[in-house]
Design a protein around this motif. Sequence first.
Motif, PDB file in Angstrom:
ATOM      1  N   LEU A   1      17.449  20.287   6.706  1.00  0.00           N
ATOM      2  CA  LEU A   1      16.958  19.131   5.963  1.00  0.00           C
ATOM      3  C   LEU A   1      17.883  17.934   6.067  1.00  0.00           C
ATOM      4  CD1 LEU A   1      14.718  18.134   4.057  1.00  0.00           C
ATOM      5  CD2 LEU A   1      16.121  18.913   2.140  1.00  0.00           C
ATOM      6  N   MET A   2      19.189  18.165   6.138  1.00  0.00           N
ATOM      7  CA  MET A   2      20.136  17.059   6.025  1.00  0.00           C
ATOM      8  C   MET A   2      20.834  16.703   7.332  1.00  0.00           C
ATOM      9  SD  MET A   2      21.568  18.249   2.286  1.00  0.00           S
ATOM     10  CE  MET A   2      22.718  16.903   2.044  1.00  0.00           C
ATOM     11  N   VAL A   3      20.606  17.495   8.377  1.00  0.00           N
ATOM     12  CA  VAL A   3      21.153  17.166   9.692  1.00  0.00           C
ATOM     13  C   VAL A   3      20.028  17.045  10.723  1.00  0.00           C
ATOM     14  CG1 VAL A   3      22.642  17.930  11.574  1.00  0.00           C
ATOM     15  CG2 VAL A   3      23.396  18.210   9.227  1.00  0.00           C
ATOM     16  N   GLU A   4      19.264  18.126  10.897  1.00  0.00           N
ATOM     17  CA  GLU A   4      18.239  18.113  11.934  1.00  0.00           C
ATOM     18  C   GLU A   4      17.128  17.105  11.648  1.00  0.00           C
ATOM     19  OE1 GLU A   4      16.640  21.826  13.246  1.00  0.00           O
ATOM     20  OE2 GLU A   4      18.500  22.900  12.872  1.00  0.00           O
ATOM     21  N   VAL A   5      16.610  17.105  10.428  1.00  0.00           N
ATOM     22  CA  VAL A   5      15.471  16.236  10.114  1.00  0.00           C
ATOM     23  C   VAL A   5      15.816  14.754  10.261  1.00  0.00           C
ATOM     24  CG1 VAL A   5      13.948  15.457   8.266  1.00  0.00           C
ATOM     25  CG2 VAL A   5      14.183  17.893   8.733  1.00  0.00           C
ATOM     26  N   PRO A   6      16.898  14.255   9.650  1.00  0.00           N
ATOM     27  CA  PRO A   6      17.196  12.838   9.846  1.00  0.00           C
ATOM     28  C   PRO A   6      17.503  12.484  11.294  1.00  0.00           C
ATOM     29  CG  PRO A   6      18.966  13.920   8.633  1.00  0.00           C
ATOM     30  CD  PRO A   6      17.827  14.874   8.678  1.00  0.00           C
ATOM     31  N   THR A   7      18.132  13.415  12.019  1.00  0.00           N
ATOM     32  CA  THR A   7      18.421  13.156  13.426  1.00  0.00           C
ATOM     33  C   THR A   7      17.130  13.103  14.234  1.00  0.00           C
ATOM     34  OG1 THR A   7      20.530  14.329  13.191  1.00  0.00           O
ATOM     35  CG2 THR A   7      19.742  13.935  15.416  1.00  0.00           C
ATOM     36  N   GLU A   8      16.246  14.054  13.994  1.00  0.00           N
ATOM     37  CA  GLU A   8      14.982  14.097  14.731  1.00  0.00           C
ATOM     38  C   GLU A   8      14.106  12.898  14.399  1.00  0.00           C
ATOM     39  OE1 GLU A   8      11.261  17.212  15.543  1.00  0.00           O
ATOM     40  OE2 GLU A   8      12.736  17.645  13.975  1.00  0.00           O
TER      41      GLU A   8
ATOM     42  N   ARG B   1       0.875  -1.179   0.000  1.00  0.00           N
ATOM     43  CA  ARG B   1       0.000   0.000   0.000  1.00  0.00           C
ATOM     44  C   ARG B   1       0.906   1.221   0.000  1.00  0.00           C
ATOM     45  NH1 ARG B   1      -2.786   2.391   5.348  1.00  0.00           N
ATOM     46  NH2 ARG B   1      -3.566   4.343   4.476  1.00  0.00           N
ATOM     47  N   VAL B   2       0.719   2.124  -0.946  1.00  0.00           N
ATOM     48  CA  VAL B   2       1.593   3.280  -1.096  1.00  0.00           C
ATOM     49  C   VAL B   2       0.865   4.538  -0.631  1.00  0.00           C
ATOM     50  CG1 VAL B   2       3.006   4.643  -2.680  1.00  0.00           C
ATOM     51  CG2 VAL B   2       2.740   2.175  -3.050  1.00  0.00           C
ATOM     52  N   VAL B   3       1.493   5.269   0.266  1.00  0.00           N
ATOM     53  CA  VAL B   3       0.935   6.511   0.799  1.00  0.00           C
ATOM     54  C   VAL B   3       1.861   7.658   0.413  1.00  0.00           C
ATOM     55  CG1 VAL B   3       0.234   7.772   2.868  1.00  0.00           C
ATOM     56  CG2 VAL B   3      -0.070   5.274   2.756  1.00  0.00           C
ATOM     57  N   ALA B   4       1.344   8.638  -0.305  1.00  0.00           N
ATOM     58  CA  ALA B   4       2.129   9.803  -0.719  1.00  0.00           C
ATOM     59  C   ALA B   4       1.858  10.960   0.242  1.00  0.00           C
ATOM     60  CB  ALA B   4       1.774  10.202  -2.148  1.00  0.00           C
ATOM     61  N   VAL B   5       2.912  11.471   0.858  1.00  0.00           N
ATOM     62  CA  VAL B   5       2.783  12.582   1.802  1.00  0.00           C
ATOM     63  C   VAL B   5       3.576  13.769   1.263  1.00  0.00           C
ATOM     64  CG1 VAL B   5       3.155  13.382   4.163  1.00  0.00           C
ATOM     65  CG2 VAL B   5       2.539  10.989   3.744  1.00  0.00           C
ATOM     66  N   ALA B   6       2.881  14.751   0.718  1.00  0.00           N
ATOM     67  CA  ALA B   6       3.535  15.963   0.222  1.00  0.00           C
ATOM     68  C   ALA B   6       3.798  16.886   1.407  1.00  0.00           C
ATOM     69  CB  ALA B   6       2.651  16.654  -0.809  1.00  0.00           C
ATOM     70  N   LEU B   7       5.078  17.041   1.745  1.00  0.00           N
ATOM     71  CA  LEU B   7       5.431  17.773   2.959  1.00  0.00           C
ATOM     72  C   LEU B   7       6.812  18.388   2.781  1.00  0.00           C
ATOM     73  CD1 LEU B   7       4.345  18.250   5.879  1.00  0.00           C
ATOM     74  CD2 LEU B   7       5.667  16.229   6.562  1.00  0.00           C
ATOM     75  N   ASP B   8       6.935  19.651   3.152  1.00  0.00           N
ATOM     76  CA  ASP B   8       8.227  20.323   3.136  1.00  0.00           C
ATOM     77  C   ASP B   8       8.889  20.089   4.487  1.00  0.00           C
ATOM     78  OD1 ASP B   8      10.434  21.915   2.961  1.00  0.00           O
ATOM     79  OD2 ASP B   8       9.365  23.774   2.501  1.00  0.00           O
ATOM     80  N   LEU B   9       9.843  19.191   4.529  1.00  0.00           N
ATOM     81  CA  LEU B   9      10.476  18.830   5.794  1.00  0.00           C
ATOM     82  C   LEU B   9      11.306  19.960   6.392  1.00  0.00           C
ATOM     83  CD1 LEU B   9      11.539  15.169   4.979  1.00  0.00           C
ATOM     84  CD2 LEU B   9       9.756  15.905   6.569  1.00  0.00           C
ATOM     85  N   ASN B  10      11.525  21.018   5.637  1.00  0.00           N
ATOM     86  CA  ASN B  10      12.237  22.170   6.182  1.00  0.00           C
ATOM     87  C   ASN B  10      11.382  23.000   7.124  1.00  0.00           C
ATOM     88  OD1 ASN B  10      15.009  22.805   5.779  1.00  0.00           O
ATOM     89  ND2 ASN B  10      14.655  22.829   3.576  1.00  0.00           N
ATOM     90  N   GLN B  11      10.072  22.796   7.084  1.00  0.00           N
ATOM     91  CA  GLN B  11       9.195  23.557   7.964  1.00  0.00           C
ATOM     92  C   GLN B  11       9.358  23.101   9.411  1.00  0.00           C
ATOM     93  OE1 GLN B  11       7.464  26.274   6.869  1.00  0.00           O
ATOM     94  NE2 GLN B  11       8.642  25.787   5.017  1.00  0.00           N
ATOM     95  N   PRO B  12       9.218  24.007  10.373  1.00  0.00           N
ATOM     96  CA  PRO B  12       9.551  23.704  11.773  1.00  0.00           C
ATOM     97  C   PRO B  12       8.859  22.474  12.346  1.00  0.00           C
ATOM     98  CG  PRO B  12       9.225  26.057  11.486  1.00  0.00           C
ATOM     99  CD  PRO B  12       8.842  25.417  10.189  1.00  0.00           C
ATOM    100  N   GLN B  13       7.568  22.271  12.067  1.00  0.00           N
ATOM    101  CA  GLN B  13       6.815  21.187  12.689  1.00  0.00           C
ATOM    102  C   GLN B  13       6.579  20.017  11.736  1.00  0.00           C
ATOM    103  OE1 GLN B  13       6.493  21.515  15.812  1.00  0.00           O
ATOM    104  NE2 GLN B  13       7.044  23.678  15.904  1.00  0.00           N
ATOM    105  N   ALA B  14       7.353  19.948  10.660  1.00  0.00           N
ATOM    106  CA  ALA B  14       7.088  18.944   9.633  1.00  0.00           C
ATOM    107  C   ALA B  14       7.241  17.516  10.150  1.00  0.00           C
ATOM    108  CB  ALA B  14       8.016  19.163   8.444  1.00  0.00           C
ATOM    109  N   VAL B  15       8.261  17.255  10.963  1.00  0.00           N
ATOM    110  CA  VAL B  15       8.467  15.896  11.478  1.00  0.00           C
ATOM    111  C   VAL B  15       7.300  15.490  12.371  1.00  0.00           C
ATOM    112  CG1 VAL B  15       9.921  14.469  12.973  1.00  0.00           C
ATOM    113  CG2 VAL B  15      10.972  15.968  11.267  1.00  0.00           C
ATOM    114  N   ASP B  16       6.852  16.398  13.216  1.00  0.00           N
ATOM    115  CA  ASP B  16       5.687  16.111  14.065  1.00  0.00           C
ATOM    116  C   ASP B  16       4.460  15.817  13.213  1.00  0.00           C
ATOM    117  OD1 ASP B  16       7.085  16.489  16.427  1.00  0.00           O
ATOM    118  OD2 ASP B  16       6.652  18.630  16.491  1.00  0.00           O
TER     119      ASP B  16
END
Length: 344
Positions: free
Chosen positions: A189-196, A132-147
């Motif tokens: 995008l390349m340090v905080e997001v993957p770490t979080e 089952r494929v779920v597409a999530v259009a999200l700008d991970l650079n936004q402050p609350q994107a991971v949440d």
Amino acid sequence: MTTARDASWSLDALTPGDRRRVVDALRYVGRDLHHRSFSVSSDRRELLWQEMDACLQLAERLSVTVDSGAAVAPLSDSTFRPCTVITGASSGIGAALARSFAQHSEVLVLVARRQDRLDELAAELAQSAAARVVAVALDLNQPQAVDQLLGRLAANGLWVETLVNNAGFGLRGSFEASSWMQLESMLRLMVEVPTELTRLVLPEMQRRQQGTILNIASLAGLIPGLPGSTLYSAVKAYLIRLSQSLAAENSGSGIRVMALCPGYVHTEFHAVLGVEQRMQRLPGVFWMSVDQLVRWTERALQGRQVVVVPGRLNRLIAALAHYLPLPWANTLSAAFSRRFRSRP
């Protein structure tokens, strides 16, 4: 009228899952207060910081009581289904890995900014894979994107069994030529997001004693820093070291941690960066197709090696960078960068 005693009883009566949601909400509010504080006066900022500290401290206290006192781990739910999450999945390496993981994942979650690209890939995979494929259009650079991302997964009864941290981009030119907004975006995008993301999904993997964390690093993280690629090399080196530490900490836990360090791969990356014409001068032996990279990745994930460099030539380059005297390695890196990456 609700008394303090009633309120205390209500909190104690919360299920572990509900209490975890309270903890997450408090952390969300704390981070939101922090971001808001930079747009107000200094006096108001101090008040917001006090409220932020109060929210985060309360969240930590509640988190400790939940994690230590609950018979069942707070995020664990036997009804939740495992999923694979791939960031930066709309093109290039991310899309190629999506096609691979779609063959053996129950639910595949594709995350990227471009909705049209995601929908196109999701439609393709729906016809050729059982997942089952779920597409999530999200700008991970936004402050609350991971949440927001993890909230959507939880709301759909999903837990992250496999996390592929792939989202990223390059910058062209010297360090000072890039604006702080560009540099900050790369760090986010390349340090905080993957770490979080890794920090938030790892506890559930540990509780279930299964999971995979795949960090897409680069050969650039294993060789002396390239002129014109200052921050890119640095963040890829960070991902490699993070992967090594996580692998050591989770040894024997059933969790597979791997840093993939490809060299030059035929994708849109260099065209977006604006150096495609110059990179075409690079001999074909340096290049790898995304399909070749995926095959390397599939084999490597079955093994135990943490830092994986696909391709014989790439492994030779990594070895030379490791064993050559640093001044020699620096000279070679600088000469290569001037010839193939720098502006004409």
